[in-house]
Enzyme design. Structure first.
Site: not given
Ligand code: PSU
Ligand code: MN
Length: 305
Positions: A28, A90, A110, A142, A144-146, A163
């Site tokens: 990614e 992003k 991701v 909140d 994540s879409a992941d 994390k």
């Molecule tokens: N967690 C980490 N390092 C990162 C990310 C998450 O420890 O760089 C990044 C990844 O690209 C992940 C994104 O897909 O943040 C998730 O963002 P969000 O929580 O806004 O979906």
């Molecule tokens: Mn988010």
């Protein structure tokens, strides 16, 4: 493979490997644009590609450059992305079509990287950390879409565990509800990125990359259509003390709340505050674990091919 649309470009080395059925590992780029500060971001991106090559696979870093979804970047393109600064977006699932349409440049999360990987025919993907359920999600929503992506796109994501800026328990519940396997590599406890301890037992342990590949093949043979999380614990020598990580996460979370940071800005804000508060120690850990994840992903990709 069907020809790619005009807004998608599979790098020649990646296309060649895919045509020949050789192993490819997707990588990614939000980690480059929003996860790590320059110059660590480029150094890490190059080191991770090297780790994939050393493992006998072809790396395919995914990003949107000037409205083209790239699967596989040149060193120049990686370096451009790493220096791009605040003009670079992003890009997650919801943003992909919009960024491409307006000719924008973006790091892919991701989720967005999984989408590109699946389109290109890549089944294994390495990163540092995935997004998940944030603490307080019962009010902020909140998530994540992941996690949705892992529930619907058949790509295995090798990471170092969620994390601890996330609510790990709720993240695991979400993944279980959506039928996403979480496989811990070589340990009985799920790792939590900077540390080997999360307080949660591994829901499944595998010690052999070949067995992981076989399990993935069966999963996809069953027509399940889901991805998988492969959690690879950080090396003992690079891990950070769990109490220090917890203390720093709490400070970063409070700062985010005080500053009113939310939505897609929250994860990058927390990552950059943690880097600053640990005075670079988390950077070192980050680089080590993402390289180790790339090496494991290459082994799984080799076994799958
Ligand atoms: N967690 C980490 N390092 C990162 C990310 C998450 O420890 O760089 C990044 C990844 O690209 C992940 C994104 O897909 O943040 C998730 O963002 P969000 O929580 O806004 O979906
Ligand atoms: Mn988010």
């Amino acid at each position: 493979m069907t020809p790619a649309p005009e807004w998608m470009l599979i790098a020649p080395a990646v296309a060649r490997a895919l045509d020949r059925g050789q192993p490819v590992v997707a990588l990614e780029s939000t980690i480059i644009t929003h996860g790590l500060p320059a110059p660590h971001n480029l150094e890490t991106a190059l080191a991770v590609e090297r780790a994939v090559r050393d493992g006998g696979a072809t790396p395919a870093t995914v990003a949107v450059l000037d409205g083209v979804l790239h699967v596989g970047l040149t060193e120049d393109e990686l370096s451009r992305l790493a220096q791009a600064g605040p003009d670079v977006d992003k890009c997650s699932r919801r943003d992909l079509a919009a960024v491409i349409e307006r000719g924008g440049t973006a790091g892919t999360t991701v989720a967005a990287t999984m989408i590109a990987a699946a389109l290109a025919g890549i089944h294994v993907f390495a990163t540092g950390g995935i997004g998940g359920v944030h603490p307080g999600a019962h009010r902020s929503f909140d998530i994540s879409a992941d996690l949705q992506e892992l529930a619907r796109t058949p790509v295995a994501v090798v990471c170092a565990g969620p994390k601890s800026i996330l609510d790990i328990g709720l993240t695991l519940e979400y993944l279980e509800t959506h039928g996403v396997p979480v496989i811990t590599f070589g340990a009985d406890e799920l790792p939590a990125f900077h540390t080997r301890e999360s307080g949660f037992p591994a829901s499944q342990r595998q010690d052999d990359p070949g067995a992981i590949a076989r399990q993935l093949r069966i999963q996809w043979g069953l027509g399940l259509g889901t991805g998988a999380v492969i959690a690879n614990p950080i090396a003992e020598s690079e891990a950070m003390p769990a109490d220090e990580v917890a203390r720093i996460n709490a400070i970063a979370a409070r700062e985010a709340e005080d500053a009113g940071v939310s939505g897609k800005a929250l994860t990058p804000f927390l990552l950059s505050r943690i880097e600053a508060l640990t005075e670079g120690r988390s950077l070192r850990a980050n680089r080590a674990l993402v390289e180790s994840n790339a090496a494991l992903a290459a082994k799984i990709a080799v076994a799958l091919s």
